[in-house]
Design a protein around this motif. Structure first.
Motif, PDB file in Angstrom:
ATOM      1  N   ARG A   1      29.110   6.923  48.459  1.00 22.14           N
ATOM      2  CA  ARG A   1      29.313   5.911  49.503  1.00 22.14           C
ATOM      3  C   ARG A   1      31.080   6.191  49.970  1.00 22.14           C
ATOM      4  N   PRO A   2      31.022   5.784  51.081  1.00 19.66           N
ATOM      5  CA  PRO A   2      32.645   5.977  51.404  1.00 19.66           C
ATOM      6  C   PRO A   2      33.470   4.784  50.860  1.00 19.66           C
ATOM      7  N   GLN A   3      32.812   3.584  50.668  1.00 21.07           N
ATOM      8  CA  GLN A   3      33.161   2.578  50.160  1.00 21.07           C
ATOM      9  C   GLN A   3      33.920   2.393  48.807  1.00 21.07           C
ATOM     10  N   TRP A   4      33.304   3.288  47.730  1.00 25.15           N
ATOM     11  CA  TRP A   4      33.502   3.420  46.386  1.00 25.15           C
ATOM     12  C   TRP A   4      34.910   4.522  46.409  1.00 25.15           C
ATOM     13  N   TRP A   5      35.359   5.030  47.511  1.00 28.27           N
ATOM     14  CA  TRP A   5      36.576   5.623  47.651  1.00 28.27           C
ATOM     15  C   TRP A   5      37.520   5.062  48.181  1.00 28.27           C
ATOM     16  N   ALA A   6      37.355   3.650  48.710  1.00 25.53           N
ATOM     17  CA  ALA A   6      38.277   2.848  49.411  1.00 25.53           C
ATOM     18  C   ALA A   6      39.772   2.811  48.907  1.00 25.53           C
ATOM     19  N   ASN A   7      40.730   3.063  49.489  1.00 23.88           N
ATOM     20  CA  ASN A   7      42.134   2.929  49.150  1.00 23.88           C
ATOM     21  C   ASN A   7      42.518   1.473  49.344  1.00 23.88           C
ATOM     22  N   GLU A   8      42.017   0.640  48.285  1.00 31.28           N
ATOM     23  CA  GLU A   8      42.368  -0.834  48.090  1.00 31.28           C
ATOM     24  C   GLU A   8      43.517  -0.888  47.679  1.00 31.28           C
TER      25      GLU A   8
ATOM     26  N   ALA B   1      42.538   8.725  48.957  1.00 29.97           N
ATOM     27  CA  ALA B   1      41.017   9.453  48.780  1.00 29.97           C
ATOM     28  C   ALA B   1      40.228   9.212  49.993  1.00 29.97           C
ATOM     29  N   PHE B   2      39.418  10.493  50.233  1.00 33.08           N
ATOM     30  CA  PHE B   2      38.511  10.455  51.398  1.00 33.08           C
ATOM     31  C   PHE B   2      37.239  11.062  51.031  1.00 33.08           C
ATOM     32  N   LEU B   3      36.033  10.405  51.067  1.00 31.56           N
ATOM     33  CA  LEU B   3      34.750  11.139  50.693  1.00 31.56           C
ATOM     34  C   LEU B   3      34.396  11.940  51.923  1.00 31.56           C
ATOM     35  N   MET B   4      34.154  13.183  51.429  1.00 35.47           N
ATOM     36  CA  MET B   4      33.777  14.307  52.720  1.00 35.47           C
ATOM     37  C   MET B   4      32.169  14.007  52.781  1.00 35.47           C
ATOM     38  N   SER B   5      31.912  13.424  53.869  1.00 30.49           N
ATOM     39  CA  SER B   5      30.403  13.321  54.078  1.00 30.49           C
ATOM     40  C   SER B   5      29.535  14.198  53.814  1.00 30.49           C
ATOM     41  N   GLY B   6      28.456  14.070  53.070  1.00 27.26           N
ATOM     42  CA  GLY B   6      27.432  14.847  52.760  1.00 27.26           C
ATOM     43  C   GLY B   6      27.636  16.155  51.690  1.00 27.26           C
ATOM     44  N   LYS B   7      28.869  15.944  51.162  1.00 27.81           N
ATOM     45  CA  LYS B   7      29.382  17.333  50.455  1.00 27.81           C
ATOM     46  C   LYS B   7      29.565  16.954  48.991  1.00 27.81           C
ATOM     47  N   GLU B   8      29.386  15.943  48.404  1.00 27.78           N
ATOM     48  CA  GLU B   8      29.957  15.560  47.165  1.00 27.78           C
ATOM     49  C   GLU B   8      31.240  15.885  46.858  1.00 27.78           C
ATOM     50  N   ARG B   9      32.113  16.002  47.896  1.00 23.51           N
ATOM     51  CA  ARG B   9      33.539  16.169  47.610  1.00 23.51           C
ATOM     52  C   ARG B   9      34.340  15.285  47.997  1.00 23.51           C
ATOM     53  N   VAL B  10      35.640  14.910  47.303  1.00 24.06           N
ATOM     54  CA  VAL B  10      36.706  14.085  47.812  1.00 24.06           C
ATOM     55  C   VAL B  10      37.867  14.979  48.168  1.00 24.06           C
ATOM     56  N   ARG B  11      38.451  14.395  49.403  1.00 26.08           N
ATOM     57  CA  ARG B  11      39.628  15.186  49.595  1.00 26.08           C
ATOM     58  C   ARG B  11      40.905  14.110  49.332  1.00 26.08           C
TER      59      ARG B  11
END
Length: 81
Positions: free
Chosen positions: A40-47, A67-77
């Motif tokens: 989920r994108p929330q897990w990668w939030a830049n708090e 960090a930004f989750l790349m939707s549907g790819k199990e990859r992070v940018r």
């Protein structure tokens, strides 16, 4: 040493302004599986600030990245901040 310290160290050694990592690469680096919530994108939030609730974001923020989750790819940018 915290669970995500190896990720912080890896990011600190990078010279690029942006890089992508798969969940598998991150898991190898930290020596553990990411939780199911990492999809989920929330897990990668830049708090930022004292109200931070996700300890994992400290790893990339301390290394100077967002960090930004790349939707549907199990990859992070990771993008240098």
């Amino acid at each position: 040493m915290g669970k995500y310290d190896p990720l912080e160290g890896h990011l600190r050694r990078q010279t690029l302004a942006e890089l992508q990592m798969s969940f598998t690469e991150i898991e190898r680096l930290i020596g553990a599986m990411l939780p199911a919530s990492a999809a989920r994108p929330q897990w990668w939030a830049n708090e930022k600030g004292p109200r931070r609730t996700h300890i994992q974001c400290e790893a990339w923020l301390k290394a100077g990245f967002n960090a930004f989750l790349m939707s549907g790819k199990e990859r992070v940018r990771f993008v240098r901040s």
